[in-house]
Design an enzyme around this catalytic site. Sequence first.
Site, mmCIF file in Angstrom:
data_model
loop_
_atom_site.group_PDB
_atom_site.id
_atom_site.type_symbol
_atom_site.label_atom_id
_atom_site.label_comp_id
_atom_site.label_asym_id
_atom_site.label_seq_id
_atom_site.Cartn_x
_atom_site.Cartn_y
_atom_site.Cartn_z
ATOM 1 N N ARG A 188 0.549 -124.595 58.206
ATOM 2 C CA ARG A 188 0.189 -123.841 57.013
ATOM 3 C C ARG A 188 0.670 -124.591 55.773
ATOM 4 N NH1 ARG A 188 -2.630 -121.857 60.119
ATOM 5 N NH2 ARG A 188 -2.785 -119.672 60.813
ATOM 6 N N GLU B 170 14.663 -113.778 29.513
ATOM 7 C CA GLU B 170 13.215 -113.755 29.278
ATOM 8 C C GLU B 170 12.832 -112.671 28.277
ATOM 9 O OE1 GLU B 170 11.031 -115.855 30.127
ATOM 10 O OE2 GLU B 170 12.193 -117.057 31.543
ATOM 11 N N ALA C 177 8.256 -111.848 31.386
ATOM 12 C CA ALA C 177 8.539 -112.402 32.711
ATOM 13 C C ALA C 177 8.797 -113.888 32.586
ATOM 14 C CB ALA C 177 7.369 -112.142 33.659
ATOM 15 N N LEU D 217 10.201 -117.682 35.075
ATOM 16 C CA LEU D 217 10.643 -118.323 36.305
ATOM 17 C C LEU D 217 12.161 -118.283 36.457
ATOM 18 C CD1 LEU D 217 8.440 -121.551 36.119
ATOM 19 C CD2 LEU D 217 8.066 -119.564 37.610
ATOM 20 N N GLU E 161 3.021 -119.325 24.651
ATOM 21 C CA GLU E 161 3.942 -118.274 24.191
ATOM 22 C C GLU E 161 3.897 -118.095 22.678
ATOM 23 O OE1 GLU E 161 7.830 -119.074 25.661
ATOM 24 O OE2 GLU E 161 7.383 -118.332 27.675
ATOM 25 N N GLU F 281 6.450 -117.276 46.355
ATOM 26 C CA GLU F 281 6.938 -116.645 45.130
ATOM 27 C C GLU F 281 7.373 -115.204 45.352
ATOM 28 O OE1 GLU F 281 5.720 -115.749 40.478
ATOM 29 O OE2 GLU F 281 4.228 -116.566 41.856
ATOM 30 N N PRO G 263 1.767 -113.680 49.432
ATOM 31 C CA PRO G 263 2.556 -114.174 50.566
ATOM 32 C C PRO G 263 1.778 -115.012 51.566
ATOM 33 C CG PRO G 263 2.116 -111.824 50.793
ATOM 34 C CD PRO G 263 1.678 -112.211 49.414
ATOM 35 N N GLY G 264 0.446 -114.997 51.486
ATOM 36 C CA GLY G 264 -0.327 -115.853 52.367
ATOM 37 C C GLY G 264 -0.440 -117.278 51.880
ATOM 38 N N ARG H 230 -3.780 -117.048 29.844
ATOM 39 C CA ARG H 230 -3.498 -117.636 31.151
ATOM 40 C C ARG H 230 -4.658 -118.545 31.528
ATOM 41 N NH1 ARG H 230 1.826 -117.493 31.897
ATOM 42 N NH2 ARG H 230 2.680 -115.367 31.835
ATOM 43 N N GLU I 55 10.851 -113.802 24.942
ATOM 44 C CA GLU I 55 9.444 -113.429 24.778
ATOM 45 C C GLU I 55 9.229 -112.232 23.857
ATOM 46 O OE1 GLU I 55 7.431 -112.975 28.504
ATOM 47 O OE2 GLU I 55 7.486 -115.131 28.905
#
Length: 228
Positions: A50, A106, A89, A91, A158, A133, A128-129, A77, A110
């Site tokens: 995978r 954050e 939000a 990282l 931003e 993250e 999740p596939g 985005r 922001e």
Amino acid sequence: MQPAGSDDATFSDEQSPRRLLGTSTVYEGRVWDVVSEEFTLTGDGEAITRDFIRHPGAVAVLVLNDEGQVLILRQYRHPVRMALWEIPAGLLDEEGEDFVDAAARELAEEADLTARQWDVLVDMFLSPGSSSEALRVYLARGIGDVPEVERHTRTHEEAEIELMWVDLDAAVVAVLEGRIHSPSAVAAILAARVARETGFAELRPATTPWPEHPSQHSTWPRGAVLEN
């Protein structure tokens, strides 16, 4: 396999490590990598390969003010070519930074805001596939302003951020009508609406451990089988 009982209130996702045969980095990016792993579902099962994104994880913040309004922000985005209404939000890319401290950072960067009260609202795997993250969303209350001289200078996407306060119920309607698409915003808004029914008394403390975050996993020895 029999379906789980509908009255079982104790069900939970759980760690399920499998025999890892090998790992290689297919692509090394600026923020995340693409890795290829070979593993087996059982000790003597066939090898499965995978490819997925190895991601540092992220935190997000649903801000709720004393008037029952939530803060949403509009940001472009590029992968989806859209300006989305989101929540603050970012990282988890600061080595050793506490999760809630990252969320507070954050929020300041922001939205130029601080918060006195923090609770865990919801934990998620966003895809999740295809990605590791993990996202933790906090509920922040007791809002204050970051002093102007201490405010972060926003750049690139931003720099275009627009902020808006929206009544929580109106935000729920926007989600259900398909006007908000950000997964963190959708999950946070709906979770906050449910949590409000008990006065947010059932939320977890901000210091609640987060064992699902990849940084909290034990390293899987190559060729070994790890037990739950």
